[in-house]
Design an enzyme around this catalytic site. Sequence first.
Site, PDB file in Angstrom:
ATOM      1  CD  GLU A 419      -1.767  -2.430   1.290  1.00 28.89           C
ATOM      2  OE1 GLU A 419      -0.599  -2.735   1.587  1.00 28.89           O
ATOM      3  OE2 GLU A 419      -2.675  -3.267   1.133  1.00 28.89           O
ATOM      4  CG  HIS A 486     -10.852  -8.348   7.037  1.00 27.28           C
ATOM      5  ND1 HIS A 486      -9.982  -9.041   7.841  1.00 27.28           N
ATOM      6  CD2 HIS A 486     -10.378  -8.484   5.767  1.00 27.28           C
ATOM      7  CE1 HIS A 486      -9.029  -9.587   7.098  1.00 27.28           C
ATOM      8  NE2 HIS A 486      -9.242  -9.256   5.834  1.00 27.28           N
TER       9      HIS A 486
END
Length: 680
Positions: A419, A486
């Site tokens: 990322e 998540h």
Amino acid sequence: MQFNRKDFSDETLTELYRNLLLPRMIEEKLLLLLRQGKVSKWFSGIGQEAISVGATLALQPDEWIMPLHRNLGVFTSRKMPLQELIKQWQGSPDGYSKGRERSFHFGNKDFFISGMISHLGPQLAVADGAALAYKLRNEEKVALAFTGDGGTSEGDFHEALNVAAVWGLPVIFIIENNGYGLSTPVSEQYHCKSLVDKAKGYGMEGIQIDGNNILSVYDTVKGVREYCIEQKKPYLIECMTFRMRGHEEASGVKYVPKEMFEEWIEKDPIKNYERFLVEEAVLSNLDIAAIRRELKSYIDSCPIEPEGASHYFFSDKTSISANELEDVYAKPSAQPTVAELSERIQDATPASNNPEVQAERGVRFIDAIKEGLHQSMLAHPELILMGQDIAEYGGAFKITEGLVNEFGKERVRNTPLCESAIIGTALGLSLEGFKSVVEMQFADFVTVGFNQIINNLAKIHYRWGQNADVVIRMPTGAGVGAGPFHSQSNEAWFVHTPGLKVVYPSTPEDAKGLLIAAINDPNPVMFFEHKVLYRSLHADFPREYYEVEIGKARQVRIGDDVSIITYGMGVIWAEKYADAHPDISINILDLRTLLPLDYKAIRNAVNSTGKVLVLHEDTLTGGIGGEVAAWIAQNCFEFLDAPVMRCGSLDTPVPFNLELEKNFLAESRLNEMIQKLLHY
Ligand SMILES: Cc1ncc(C[n+]2csc(CCOP(=O)(O)OP(=O)(O)O)c2C)c(N)n1
């Protein structure tokens, strides 16, 4: 030191000399100014000048360089006027960073120099982005990034080199191995024999050279530049050198053995090159003395502010805050209007007017985001999508499904799992006028790209006037039993960062219009999409290309008893609650944008009921509810009939078990809080 002049002309050799000497002489003057308190901070490059100068001169002047704190030679070799550099170093409001940044923490687009952030490693991936722009436009150019030996231990080094290799980007990575990272010797920094050996691991070529030999640096970088352009590949160069002064001028050199200085003084890049030029009869000692005199008079002619870096410069103190705030965000540039962009879409998709195509069109939250992305790809040929598994696979939530077939793999890019480098790459694309949308596979994973967002993208406009035209899509939120990594709501982290915009839609219509607006906005926008809403929320939305204005809240319902100020999933909960309690007259405000907040709409919501509940899915402590409540208390006290109340999720990580998760979520406490407020 062996110099090989190859077929370089006397003019070239002399030009290299002048450029090599200039940063040394500037530094010698700067060290004086530092002692006099006229400059506050200095990282010396004495002894290392051949690297900055040789590398910069080997490039074309319009190729991006990503320098670090010891690279004065990059700035001087790009011919930045010394007078302007001194203003920068003295913190003048007329300097390149308007007094907002110190030493070399700034860049300038006119000189194709990208400003570093203190964290060092993030510079490397920005070079990937500039190189990607060259590659996409088929331009014969390279980008060049510097790192120290210390910086190679950062994850950003690994990520940037890996991306450049996997994507075949023309980037030259230069390691200036000067033996120390602050006081840490290389023996405590890495365990391989030579740093250049790391190139192999990335599947790229590399070379180790004498970084104190200007001809060696210049010639190598020239050759490597051609290689990168022809082969469409990156290259790693390790330049061996030595830092002749302390890490910065206040930190001393006690930790460096004396013999090392004795050894390296003999390898001084300037002394050795002068000797060579005289031996080769390129210059005489008299010529050298004349060049030195000429440079000295240039340096001495630059005005120095006697007060140094201080508030002295800001004569009109009343306007400081307004000016400062003005530069946090980039203004929209002269880009086409929404109507003009809309025409591009019509031209590209005559089928969009076909009733059959329209009939097939879904009206789920996810369909709105897909349509916003699709139309934006048509409207902006320079828009690039990047993310893990977003091409053929269509992304974890299938939002980008099909886009690769229409727009190709250059514009819809699967990324390696990194990322930080991808967000840095997005910034590099922005330097070259590209837009990008980066998909986080889950909002939770933004943590490993956090530094680039918070320190690089968010601050870049304020620091040196460059914009970061990047949207980061954040599939967020709980409610599906996905556990702590998540499910998080992390929007508050970004709301606390000036320079970002934070957008969080709760309807398909807003999702599409806000996404289009975010992509059109030249600033970095964090775009939150609640995963639960993707396929559960259905509502028709306009088919045309349109924007919903960033920074404007939406009045969802009008009511007299209590106002719920909320956003995202909170809007769905508030509406559900209001439907189930028709006896309570509930006013609902959907903030839609969390940074900047719509204070006018908040004030109206307070005014209309006198009782306010701020509701969000994020955990309570430190959530945006605290900010909104504090603002109301300070600015709308006279309208209030009860204390502002907050309803957020439990202050724990998000649990996996569905019962625990239900208990965790703010909705489980909504009724209790509304009743408290009503009965106050
Ligand atoms: C992420 C981060 N950690 C620590 C620092 C503090 N710091 C600044 S420069 C430096 C040493 C860097 O060494 P190297 O990369 O070898 O470059 P050099 O200073 O030798 O040119 C350190 C530890 C920092 N700026 N950023």
